[in-house]
Design an enzyme around this catalytic site. Sequence first.
Site, PDB file in Angstrom:
ATOM      1  N   CYS A  53      55.041  36.893 -11.469  1.00  0.00           N
ATOM      2  CA  CYS A  53      53.690  36.931 -12.042  1.00  0.00           C
ATOM      3  C   CYS A  53      53.129  38.332 -11.881  1.00  0.00           C
ATOM      4  O   CYS A  53      53.697  39.174 -11.187  1.00  0.00           O
ATOM      5  CB  CYS A  53      52.777  35.898 -11.383  1.00  0.00           C
ATOM      6  SG  CYS A  53      52.438  36.260  -9.655  1.00  0.00           S
ATOM      7  N   CYS A  56      52.555  39.971  -8.486  1.00  0.00           N
ATOM      8  CA  CYS A  56      53.704  40.657  -7.890  1.00  0.00           C
ATOM      9  C   CYS A  56      53.663  42.140  -8.253  1.00  0.00           C
ATOM     10  O   CYS A  56      53.932  43.015  -7.426  1.00  0.00           O
ATOM     11  CB  CYS A  56      55.015  40.057  -8.392  1.00  0.00           C
ATOM     12  SG  CYS A  56      55.195  38.300  -8.106  1.00  0.00           S
ATOM     13  N   CYS A 125      78.829  44.284 -37.962  1.00  0.00           N
ATOM     14  CA  CYS A 125      79.613  45.374 -38.545  1.00  0.00           C
ATOM     15  C   CYS A 125      78.795  46.648 -38.523  1.00  0.00           C
ATOM     16  O   CYS A 125      77.623  46.649 -38.175  1.00  0.00           O
ATOM     17  CB  CYS A 125      80.078  45.046 -39.968  1.00  0.00           C
ATOM     18  SG  CYS A 125      78.766  45.091 -41.188  1.00  0.00           S
ATOM     19  N   CYS A 128      75.342  46.994 -40.031  1.00  0.00           N
ATOM     20  CA  CYS A 128      74.227  46.515 -39.209  1.00  0.00           C
ATOM     21  C   CYS A 128      73.675  47.670 -38.377  1.00  0.00           C
ATOM     22  O   CYS A 128      72.455  47.829 -38.240  1.00  0.00           O
ATOM     23  CB  CYS A 128      74.681  45.411 -38.264  1.00  0.00           C
ATOM     24  SG  CYS A 128      75.496  44.019 -39.057  1.00  0.00           S
ATOM     25  N   ASP A 504     104.411  72.661 -19.940  1.00  0.00           N
ATOM     26  CA  ASP A 504     104.511  73.718 -18.945  1.00  0.00           C
ATOM     27  C   ASP A 504     105.527  73.246 -17.901  1.00  0.00           C
ATOM     28  O   ASP A 504     105.599  72.043 -17.613  1.00  0.00           O
ATOM     29  CB  ASP A 504     103.139  73.944 -18.302  1.00  0.00           C
ATOM     30  CG  ASP A 504     103.220  74.896 -17.129  1.00  0.00           C
ATOM     31  OD1 ASP A 504     103.719  76.010 -17.312  1.00  0.00           O
ATOM     32  OD2 ASP A 504     102.795  74.497 -16.027  1.00  0.00           O
TER      33      ASP A 504
END
Length: 809
Positions: A53, A56, A125, A128, A504
């Site tokens: 609430c 708090c 997709c 979107c 290398d």
Amino acid sequence: MSHDHEPKDSCCSDQGCTSTQVPTFKKELTLHQPTVSDRKGHSGEFIVYGMDCSACAATIEKAVRRTAGISYVQVNYSTGKMKVTAAEPAALDTLSDTVEKLGYTLEKVQQKGNARIYTIEGMDCSSCALTLEKHLKTHAAVKSVSVHFASGKMTIEHDNPIEEIMREVAKTGYKASLVSNKRRNREGTKDKSGPHAVVLSGVLLLCGFLGSYTDVSPVLITLLYAISIVIGGYKPARSAYYAVKSRSLDMNVLMTAAVLGAAAIGEWLEGATVVWLFALGNTLQTRSIEKTRHSIRNLLDLAPPEAFVKHGEQLLRKAVEDIAVGEIIVVKPGDKIPLDGKVVKGESSVNQAPITGESVPVDKYRGDPVYAGTMNEHGSLEIMVTQLVEDTTISKIIHLVEEAQEQKAPTEAFVDKFARIYTPIVFALALAFMILPPVFGFGAWGAWFYKGLELLVVACPCALVISTPVAIVSAIGNAAKHGVLIKGGAFLEIAGRVSAIAFDKTGTLTEGRPKVAEVMATGSTEEELLSIAHTLEAYSTHPIAKAIVDYANDKGISPRQGEKFRNLVGRGVSAYLGGQEYFAGNLKLFAELNMLVGEIESRIRSLQQEGNTIVIVGNRDQILGIVAVADTVRETSAKALRDLQHVGVRQVVMLTGDNEGTAKKVASQTGVNRYFAELLPENKVSAVKQLQHEGHVVAMVGDGINDAPALAAADLGIAMGGAGTDTAMETADIVLMADHLEKLPYTVKLSRKAIRIIKQNIWFSLIMKAAALILIFPDLLTLWIAVISDTGAAVIVILNSMRLLKVTS
């Protein structure tokens, strides 16, 4: 020493709060009106867990405001957020303890620079993602926004409150969750409204369909279909509204238009079937996509959230976020290591597979590094923490991989461009089909209107645009689990086309740590020779000197008492033993001493041709013998190079600055196709360019530091031993976390399979679209078949891409 060879939650009631304390006139309780001066300083934004609430929120505000150095605090109960301004950054670090004492949990919001990161749920997709981007860009408070479909992440820089951004995202039909630094322990609850809507819509559709074969009123059947359409199509219709508002043609717009059109011409069964199939397809797509996204998110669970910290003789359990560098943590057998560190006490074997991909546990002794997320197999270890939780190797891996997944590969970029052209063209054709033929007398309005609706559905390029990103996310996620960091889709594609790999030599094909290959005593016994060599070389830090000392120690041969040690630059070392001066060095040194090597000269030359560095030991009167030292080939090198050729790499090339003899010997031991010897760094670049001129796509493998020019010149730079090496992880395109080559063939195999799957996905998507387009004209296509061809193809493409999650080394 110098030689010729240089190897390179709590409840509100806990605080005495009751429901009568909740103000009915507002959700947010702010007890202090901030002034401009309050907000000057270092700001932080936090997520607060456990508030029930607004009282708090008031409790937390009061406690935080009393904290030293805090000038401004605001807690918003409805959004669970806290904004704080402090005079010094250190004051922000103390807030977690303050809030936890009250019974709540605090998390700092994760940001990229000034931008926040959100997880977006519900995207099916990449169109979107584009719609969401366009919608958010229309807001003045949004400075920049980037939505990445494959990883499900949105990076956005905005001035307005977080809850406003979440509401705007919700308007478009998706759900945004702010990503925090402790997200690993607080995955949001799954939204089950989508599957529930699909089930209810399907039940109503089935009832209507079965009712059509009974004496049920046609009006009731139509009503059932209509309700089915509303329930199943509400979310895509809402998304379509905001897509149109943002001038974006995504699949929600096309599908909604098709369904409305079907309803307009009385095809209620078709419309309801289209909606249900579309919703079902989207649900399947979302579930499948989430599996690929979790391939990286699951890495977050590797490191435990708490650790045992040693304070004197006591062990205290602490959250890893509260542990500082330098603290000592204790890890018991069978437990995971929570943070990066260095062993200060104990011995054990550690399973490092989550970091390096190594299948065999690695023995750890005092002074050895260990990594968060790895498993302590046997003995108890005391570890000094060297990295904060956000800086551990596993955290860096996750960060780099998530960034890699957000980068578009060339194929993905091309497909996106194609889809952006294809969709409006087919949409325009659909409108033309609906209007032009009936106007010019070619058939009835209803028939052509229906064909136009079919074209609208076929215009959805969902399977096509999803074909590449899902495959790339799957491949990069799988590689990370096997100890390989691929830093973007572009590099994955290049790795799949590599035809030549240049290595290398020192530290890559070889151990980079010289070892004694042969001891030849001429003027003394072998034991005496090694004892004198041990004495002379004990004070040198040169790798060759260390190799001789280690060899003597392994043989149990102790050094003698020496004095007046001298380093003879470029030639060797000297010291007095029992009043006589002894030397250990190269041919040049003994030539200066006018010492003839005599009959052993041919053996010296022969050993040098075989790639050995020769250390001659003697005094001013005689030569006592020689010690041949060579860099040994890694046990995994030959097998890795053979496996590379099996997976289709035509040229395996070695580059080295060593002489021809050394190069030839290592080449024969490793099985390289060709080698380039006696190269300076710039010559290595020339060798890479020569391979490119021969028509090869070239990858260069090195340590990421000494071979930087060649790594940059190659089409693909691959660094070894990335675990604990920031430079390698930052500079190379691909990083092998372990310090050997056995994961390289797996990387090439995975990349080539990824390219094959991407091509399969693209061709399958295009063929399905072409078949659907062709079937429109002979009236063989229906709206629901068109939907299956689109959403069904998308699901198949996703499942095909997910095969990359199963590729093993």
